[in-house]
Design an enzyme around this catalytic site. Sequence first.
Site, short mmCIF file in Angstrom:
data_model
loop_
_atom_site.label_atom_id
_atom_site.label_comp_id
_atom_site.label_asym_id
_atom_site.label_seq_id
_atom_site.Cartn_x
_atom_site.Cartn_y
_atom_site.Cartn_z
N ASP A 393 24.46 119.45 13.52
CA ASP A 393 23.55 120.59 13.37
C ASP A 393 22.12 120.14 13.68
OD1 ASP A 393 23.65 123.51 11.89
OD2 ASP A 393 21.70 122.49 11.63
N ASN A 401 12.30 127.09 17.43
CA ASN A 401 12.35 128.37 18.15
C ASN A 401 11.06 129.14 17.97
OD1 ASN A 401 14.62 128.89 19.67
ND2 ASN A 401 15.90 129.37 17.90
N GLU A 437 23.26 126.81 16.55
CA GLU A 437 22.72 125.48 16.83
C GLU A 437 23.61 124.43 16.20
OE1 GLU A 437 22.64 126.31 13.58
OE2 GLU A 437 21.04 124.88 13.12
N1 GTP Z 1 17.08 129.59 21.11
C1 GTP Z 1 18.17 129.80 20.40
N2 GTP Z 1 18.16 129.81 19.08
C2 GTP Z 1 19.30 129.98 18.39
C3 GTP Z 1 20.50 130.20 19.02
N3 GTP Z 1 21.47 130.36 18.09
C4 GTP Z 1 20.87 130.22 16.88
N4 GTP Z 1 19.54 129.99 17.07
C5 GTP Z 1 18.54 129.80 16.04
O1 GTP Z 1 18.83 128.65 15.28
C6 GTP Z 1 18.16 128.81 14.03
C7 GTP Z 1 18.95 128.28 12.92
O2 GTP Z 1 18.13 128.23 11.82
P1 GTP Z 1 18.61 127.95 10.36
O3 GTP Z 1 20.08 128.05 10.29
O4 GTP Z 1 17.83 128.79 9.44
O5 GTP Z 1 18.23 126.45 10.03
P2 GTP Z 1 17.25 125.42 10.65
O6 GTP Z 1 15.94 126.07 10.91
O7 GTP Z 1 17.82 124.77 11.84
O8 GTP Z 1 17.07 124.40 9.53
P3 GTP Z 1 18.17 123.41 9.04
O9 GTP Z 1 19.47 123.66 9.69
O10 GTP Z 1 18.22 123.57 7.59
O11 GTP Z 1 17.64 122.06 9.41
C8 GTP Z 1 17.81 130.30 13.89
O12 GTP Z 1 16.41 130.46 14.01
C9 GTP Z 1 18.51 130.93 15.10
O13 GTP Z 1 17.73 131.99 15.62
C10 GTP Z 1 20.52 130.24 20.44
O14 GTP Z 1 21.54 130.43 21.10
N5 GTP Z 1 19.35 130.01 21.09
#
Ligand code: GTP
Length: 530
Positions: A393, A401, A437
């Site tokens: 992850d 983002n 992600e």
């Molecule tokens: N650009 C982009 N962003 C994505 C995609 N799929 C998911 N995301 C973003 O990935 C982010 C996941 O965030 P969270 O699950 O809150 O966690 P995090 O910010 O990564 O923090 P931790 O996992 O706790 O380290 C979200 O902001 C989603 O919008 C994608 O296909 N493209």
Amino acid sequence: MKPFLSSLSHRFFLALGGVLCLAMLALVLIARYQIMPVLLEDESQYASTELDRAERAIGAELRHMGRLVEDWAWWDDTYRFVRDERPEYVASNLYDSTLETLDLSLMMFVSAEHRPYWIAGFDDDGDFTSCAGLMPPCDWARDTVELLLGTIEAGLAEDTHTRLLAAPELALVGLSPIYMNQEEAPPAGWLAMVRPITPMWVEQLRETTGIDMTLETLAVDGAPPEQSLERLSPTRMLASRHVAALPATHWVRIAADLPRQRYQSSLETFRFALYWTGGVLLVTLIVVLLLLERMVLRPLREFSRFTQHLHRERMAASTPEALLKRRDEIGTLAREFQHLLEHQQQQEADLLDLSQHDPLTGLANRRLFDERLRQSLDESLEAGADVAVLMVDIDHFKPYNDHYGHQAGDACLVALADRMEQCLGKQGFLVARTGGEEFSVVLPDTPLDEAHRHAEALRLAVADLALPHATSPSDSVVTVSIGAAARGTSHSCDPAALMRAADQALYRAKESGRNRVELHRRAIADSAQG
Ligand SMILES: Nc1nc2c(ncn2[C@@H]2O[C@H](COP(=O)(O)OP(=O)(O)OP(=O)(O)O)[C@@H](O)[C@H]2O)c(=O)[nH]1
């Protein structure tokens, strides 16, 4: 059972058979209404010609009779005899051998007053009689004598006159006025000669003409049909004609038994042509059906078998080469079909690829990952091997983002996917994007410690990418946290339980500060056990 008409060959057979029957029917109708009437008309004309010949032959006999009676009537002695000037005429001329030689049954001299002057002839018993008038022993000739006298009185015998006599006997009659040196009227009297139509006479006529004819008397009121034709058998016909005779109510029927040779030979020729035409049509039908079978139906059946096979087996088969090589319409159809088939197979492959891969990163998606994980678990259980999974992850991806934008986030995902593929995919492990992600890796035949090493290598490889992450609370570059779990050989577990274990390890990695690898070392309980 398939209906009979569902087969093309049956339909063609019926259609061509129908055409054959129609053609034969047309020929038969043409024969019946066009050719046969012509043949029958031709036969009628032939019969008419033969009757003309027979009639001409009788006419020739009558003319001969006319000349004979004229010779005698215009002889001076005869002239003088009927004028009572030559009584020795009877003794020197009118005896039995004279009539026999002349083939006559009766000679009658009539006076200028229309009275029988002398009668000589053979009676019913064949005895020769000679009388000075109608008196015994010449009574047998009464009917003929009265009939001839009536004819003379009716003025028919002003010139030499010949007729057929129908009654009381069938005969030729010649009548002539008696003149001295053919001087003009009034005549000194009349001479009548009667030549009987005997079977022998008719036989002679048959030999002369070559016509098998018979002559007979017919007594009718009114005129009988002039000519008739009776077809007795396929080979014989009876043509008859009625000729006016004496007495007036009587006719002589000339009947000719004729061969139907011309008709028969024409009929034979026509039948021959008909049978040949029928035979040629039949052979044509068979050849057309054979060609149809060979050129159309057999390739179509082969085509149909191929499509059934294709449908049943659902395999990437290719249209038979023999069909593709054909230069005709079936070949064109086969090639078009092959193009469609290839197009469809390509689409199927594309669809399969789409259904199993992530469109952004090109990595396997969750569906393919789940399938491969289950497969690996099943195979390793049989082989007694370990199976490990990694759950990866991205750390603080939301702020990434938010700071760099979604598009840059996508680019980051692609870059990480490439790095993971280089790092683990090349070693034969399946790397999948299983969440936004989140990535997962299945490592068949890999114990947990080895999985730990792979995970650590991956984590460092991602950090080495050095993708700047200005808003990360934990690092200046993009990093990943990894949770690893493995199913040992000593126990079994289902895919969900293994993934849950990896997820728990990942959670700990996140909790412990991120950019690290955590292992799930405890026993993994099956999902069913909670
Ligand atoms: N650009 C982009 N962003 C994505 C995609 N799929 C998911 N995301 C973003 O990935 C982010 C996941 O965030 P969270 O699950 O809150 O966690 P995090 O910010 O990564 O923090 P931790 O996992 O706790 O380290 C979200 O902001 C989603 O919008 C994608 O296909 N493209």
